[in-house]
Design a protein around this motif. Structure first.
Motif, mmCIF file in Angstrom:
data_model
loop_
_atom_site.group_PDB
_atom_site.id
_atom_site.type_symbol
_atom_site.label_atom_id
_atom_site.label_comp_id
_atom_site.label_asym_id
_atom_site.label_seq_id
_atom_site.Cartn_x
_atom_site.Cartn_y
_atom_site.Cartn_z
ATOM 1 N N ILE A 141 0.855 -1.185 0.000
ATOM 2 C CA ILE A 141 0.000 0.000 0.000
ATOM 3 C C ILE A 141 0.896 1.242 0.000
ATOM 4 C CG2 ILE A 141 -1.945 -1.128 1.166
ATOM 5 C CD1 ILE A 141 -0.957 0.187 3.785
ATOM 6 N N GLU A 142 0.264 2.417 -0.168
ATOM 7 C CA GLU A 142 1.026 3.669 -0.143
ATOM 8 C C GLU A 142 1.852 3.728 1.134
ATOM 9 O OE1 GLU A 142 1.196 5.801 -2.717
ATOM 10 O OE2 GLU A 142 -0.195 4.487 -3.757
ATOM 11 N N GLY A 143 3.049 4.193 1.014
ATOM 12 C CA GLY A 143 3.963 4.266 2.155
ATOM 13 C C GLY A 143 5.007 3.173 2.036
ATOM 14 N N PRO A 144 4.673 1.957 2.489
ATOM 15 C CA PRO A 144 5.654 0.873 2.397
ATOM 16 C C PRO A 144 6.100 0.577 0.974
ATOM 17 C CG PRO A 144 3.880 0.237 3.873
ATOM 18 C CD PRO A 144 3.489 1.541 3.233
ATOM 19 N N LYS A 145 5.166 0.651 0.015
ATOM 20 C CA LYS A 145 5.546 0.268 -1.348
ATOM 21 C C LYS A 145 6.526 1.244 -1.992
ATOM 22 C CE LYS A 145 1.711 2.038 -4.171
ATOM 23 N NZ LYS A 145 0.600 1.615 -5.016
ATOM 24 N N GLU A 146 6.610 2.474 -1.455
ATOM 25 C CA GLU A 146 7.601 3.408 -1.970
ATOM 26 C C GLU A 146 8.997 3.074 -1.469
ATOM 27 O OE1 GLU A 146 4.755 5.417 -0.546
ATOM 28 O OE2 GLU A 146 3.814 5.331 -2.505
ATOM 29 N N LEU A 147 9.095 2.405 -0.332
ATOM 30 C CA LEU A 147 10.384 2.118 0.278
ATOM 31 C C LEU A 147 10.861 0.687 0.080
ATOM 32 C CD1 LEU A 147 9.876 3.999 3.657
ATOM 33 C CD2 LEU A 147 11.196 4.766 1.686
ATOM 34 N N LEU A 148 9.918 -0.242 -0.053
ATOM 35 C CA LEU A 148 10.288 -1.655 -0.109
ATOM 36 C C LEU A 148 10.242 -2.206 -1.519
ATOM 37 C CD1 LEU A 148 8.289 -2.974 2.973
ATOM 38 C CD2 LEU A 148 10.705 -2.375 2.864
ATOM 39 N N GLU A 149 11.253 -2.971 -1.852
ATOM 40 C CA GLU A 149 11.270 -3.732 -3.093
ATOM 41 C C GLU A 149 11.245 -5.190 -2.664
ATOM 42 O OE1 GLU A 149 14.219 -2.395 -5.997
ATOM 43 O OE2 GLU A 149 14.387 -0.571 -4.797
ATOM 44 N N ASN A 150 10.128 -5.850 -2.950
ATOM 45 C CA ASN A 150 9.899 -7.196 -2.458
ATOM 46 C C ASN A 150 11.075 -8.125 -2.750
ATOM 47 O OD1 ASN A 150 8.280 -9.117 -1.118
ATOM 48 N ND2 ASN A 150 7.676 -9.985 -3.073
ATOM 49 N N GLY A 151 11.594 -8.723 -1.684
ATOM 50 C CA GLY A 151 12.692 -9.670 -1.816
ATOM 51 C C GLY A 151 14.058 -9.024 -1.843
ATOM 52 N N LEU A 152 14.126 -7.723 -2.077
ATOM 53 C CA LEU A 152 15.414 -7.044 -2.131
ATOM 54 C C LEU A 152 15.751 -6.396 -0.795
ATOM 55 C CD1 LEU A 152 17.878 -6.105 -3.784
ATOM 56 C CD2 LEU A 152 16.578 -4.062 -4.349
ATOM 57 N N ASN A 153 14.825 -5.602 -0.287
ATOM 58 C CA ASN A 153 15.089 -4.908 0.971
ATOM 59 C C ASN A 153 13.946 -5.041 1.972
ATOM 60 O OD1 ASN A 153 13.207 -3.273 -0.180
ATOM 61 N ND2 ASN A 153 14.451 -1.440 -0.231
ATOM 62 N N GLY A 154 13.088 -5.986 1.748
ATOM 63 C CA GLY A 154 11.954 -6.236 2.628
ATOM 64 C C GLY A 154 10.982 -7.163 1.929
ATOM 65 N N PHE A 155 9.803 -7.258 2.484
ATOM 66 C CA PHE A 155 8.807 -8.166 1.928
ATOM 67 C C PHE A 155 7.463 -7.458 1.883
ATOM 68 C CE2 PHE A 155 11.994 -10.455 4.321
ATOM 69 C CZ PHE A 155 12.450 -11.373 3.397
ATOM 70 N N VAL A 156 6.794 -7.544 0.750
ATOM 71 C CA VAL A 156 5.461 -6.956 0.628
ATOM 72 C C VAL A 156 4.465 -8.033 0.209
ATOM 73 C CG1 VAL A 156 6.270 -4.624 0.098
ATOM 74 C CG2 VAL A 156 5.884 -6.216 -1.755
ATOM 75 N N PHE A 157 3.235 -7.796 0.558
ATOM 76 C CA PHE A 157 2.163 -8.722 0.206
ATOM 77 C C PHE A 157 0.917 -7.914 -0.109
ATOM 78 C CE2 PHE A 157 2.204 -8.033 4.747
ATOM 79 C CZ PHE A 157 0.875 -7.776 5.053
ATOM 80 N N ASP A 158 -0.002 -8.522 -0.841
ATOM 81 C CA ASP A 158 -1.236 -7.838 -1.200
ATOM 82 C C ASP A 158 -2.086 -7.594 0.040
ATOM 83 O OD1 ASP A 158 -0.636 -7.742 -3.915
ATOM 84 O OD2 ASP A 158 -1.550 -9.697 -4.297
ATOM 85 N N SER A 159 -2.649 -6.413 0.124
ATOM 86 C CA SER A 159 -3.517 -6.067 1.246
ATOM 87 C C SER A 159 -4.667 -7.062 1.310
ATOM 88 C CB SER A 159 -4.060 -4.651 1.059
ATOM 89 O OG SER A 159 -4.805 -4.260 2.169
ATOM 90 N N GLY A 160 -4.947 -7.549 2.488
ATOM 91 C CA GLY A 160 -6.015 -8.528 2.668
ATOM 92 C C GLY A 160 -5.530 -9.968 2.641
ATOM 93 N N ASP A 161 -4.334 -10.185 2.123
ATOM 94 C CA ASP A 161 -3.739 -11.521 2.066
ATOM 95 C C ASP A 161 -3.160 -11.843 3.439
ATOM 96 O OD1 ASP A 161 -2.269 -13.837 1.618
ATOM 97 O OD2 ASP A 161 -1.043 -12.988 0.019
ATOM 98 N N THR A 162 -3.613 -12.917 4.050
ATOM 99 C CA THR A 162 -3.095 -13.292 5.368
ATOM 100 C C THR A 162 -2.122 -14.463 5.299
ATOM 101 O OG1 THR A 162 -5.038 -14.693 5.749
ATOM 102 C CG2 THR A 162 -5.114 -12.434 6.604
ATOM 103 N N LEU A 163 -2.200 -15.248 4.255
ATOM 104 C CA LEU A 163 -1.339 -16.429 4.143
ATOM 105 C C LEU A 163 0.109 -16.046 3.804
ATOM 106 C CD1 LEU A 163 -1.197 -19.482 4.269
ATOM 107 C CD2 LEU A 163 -1.869 -19.564 1.869
ATOM 108 N N THR A 164 0.286 -15.159 2.850
ATOM 109 C CA THR A 164 1.640 -14.776 2.426
ATOM 110 C C THR A 164 2.465 -14.165 3.558
ATOM 111 O OG1 THR A 164 0.917 -14.515 0.147
ATOM 112 C CG2 THR A 164 2.976 -13.426 0.759
#
Length: 84
Positions: free
Chosen positions: A13-36
């Motif tokens: 979402i806005e905020g984290p997605k500007e700073l995080l690159e999934n797998g490179l410097n953190g981990f992001v997941f789709d909002s509402g996804d609880t399994l990932t």
């Protein structure tokens, strides 16, 4: 918190997605996804995911992107470009 070496797992979402690159410097997941995020956190806790390099990448990105001198220079260039 990234700057103290704690892995960041955040929704894409806005905020984290500007700073995080999934797998490179953190981990992001789709909002509402609880399994990932559960899988990511379990992987971190079980040392299945190498986090030292990701944390190092995250700290470097934050230090660069949030540096007041760099941000001031970017703003000055934007203002100059807008005025010319």
């Amino acid at each position: 918190m990234v700057t103290i070496g704690t892995p960041v797992v955040a929704p894409n979402i806005e905020g984290p997605k500007e700073l995080l690159e999934n797998g490179l410097n953190g981990f992001v997941f789709d909002s509402g996804d609880t399994l990932t995020p559960a899988k990511i956190i379990a992987g971190i806790l079980n040392n299945e995911i190498v986090t030292v390099e990701k944390t190092k990448n995250a700290v470097q990105k934050i230090e660069h992107d949030c540096d007041i001198t760099i941000q001031s220079e970017k703003l000055a260039r934007l203002i100059k470009k807008t005025l010319t």
